[in-house]
Design an enzyme around this catalytic site. Sequence first.
Site, PDB file in Angstrom:
ATOM      1  CE  LYS A  71      -3.075  61.486  43.990  1.00 45.69           C
ATOM      2  NZ  LYS A  71      -2.950  60.419  45.005  1.00 45.69           N
ATOM      3  CG  HIS A  90       1.675  62.319  43.780  1.00 42.75           C
ATOM      4  ND1 HIS A  90       1.695  61.254  44.646  1.00 42.75           N
ATOM      5  CD2 HIS A  90       0.559  62.171  43.024  1.00 42.75           C
ATOM      6  CE1 HIS A  90       0.651  60.485  44.419  1.00 42.75           C
ATOM      7  NE2 HIS A  90      -0.060  61.026  43.443  1.00 42.75           N
ATOM      8  CG  ASP A  91      -0.568  61.923  47.397  1.00 39.74           C
ATOM      9  OD1 ASP A  91      -1.144  62.969  47.043  1.00 39.74           O
ATOM     10  OD2 ASP A  91      -1.061  60.803  47.241  1.00 39.74           O
TER      11      ASP A  91
END
Length: 310
Positions: A123, A36-37
């Site tokens: 995202k 995630h990110d």
Amino acid sequence: MGIPSIQPYFMPRKEELPKNRMSWTLDRDRAVLLIHDMQQYFIDYYDTQASPVVELLENIRQVRERCRALGIPVVYTMQPSEQTAEERGLLLDFWGPGLTAHPHKHPIVNVLSPEDKDTVLKKWRYSAFQRTQLLDLMRGWRRDQLIICGVYAHIGCMLTAGEAFMNDVQPFFVADATSDFTRNWHEMAMTYVAQRCGIVLSTRDVMDAFEEGSPEEAPFDLERLRSEIAELLERPTSEILDGDSLLDLGLDSIRLMTLVERLRNAGIEISFVELAERATLEEWWDMLSPRLQHARWPRPEGQEAHGVHG
């Protein structure tokens, strides 16, 4: 407004994790790994030579490599480098322009760069499910477990876990493969997930859950010894070199006694003095390896092969 400078803090250890309400079991045939990110923009707010980011990068790398080896899909999320005010929405009020002001920091950090076979999703909001294809992809793959790693624990990672739960996807929140603004925020995220929507576990738990071999025990070898020492020292395994002095790395008498007890539990007869008289992993292994005929390393209490219980 904007992300604050993040001061170093110690990554949570396995024994510090909150108790899980659920006893869901990781299954390689049901799982997807979410990274995630992990973009340079977000990592640059840390001191990259200190905890927790040193452990963060190493632990995500370990989990990713194990998942790739087992054919578990690996999914990355990335916020786009260019966003209009309309696309950014309320994030603009809370965090300012974000990556739009630093487009050169858009890529995933080098050590975790995606491979061609990995899935990379654009995202737009905190949760990895919002305005992405993640849920459709998981349903298409017939997978309903999500292993969550990345930043930041109490923002995107925690809300992704919550939304996974609300879509009947079991979230597994890897506590020492996520990091946050502060230790307090990190602990809040772990507690919320453990009590409200998922399973909180360690990198070691994930590695053991996806390990081949006996359902009751795992083989003891040099790399397992290195991993146990790294956990005691709160360092990535890559920093535990064969010829380095373990005492110089911080292995004090309390940690050494803990290791002695673990070795004895594995069926290896060794004394505190024998280890204390030697300084390096290489010397320890030379002494231990002849004693390993019947040694097996017990899995952590409450854990079964291919699964982690709360």
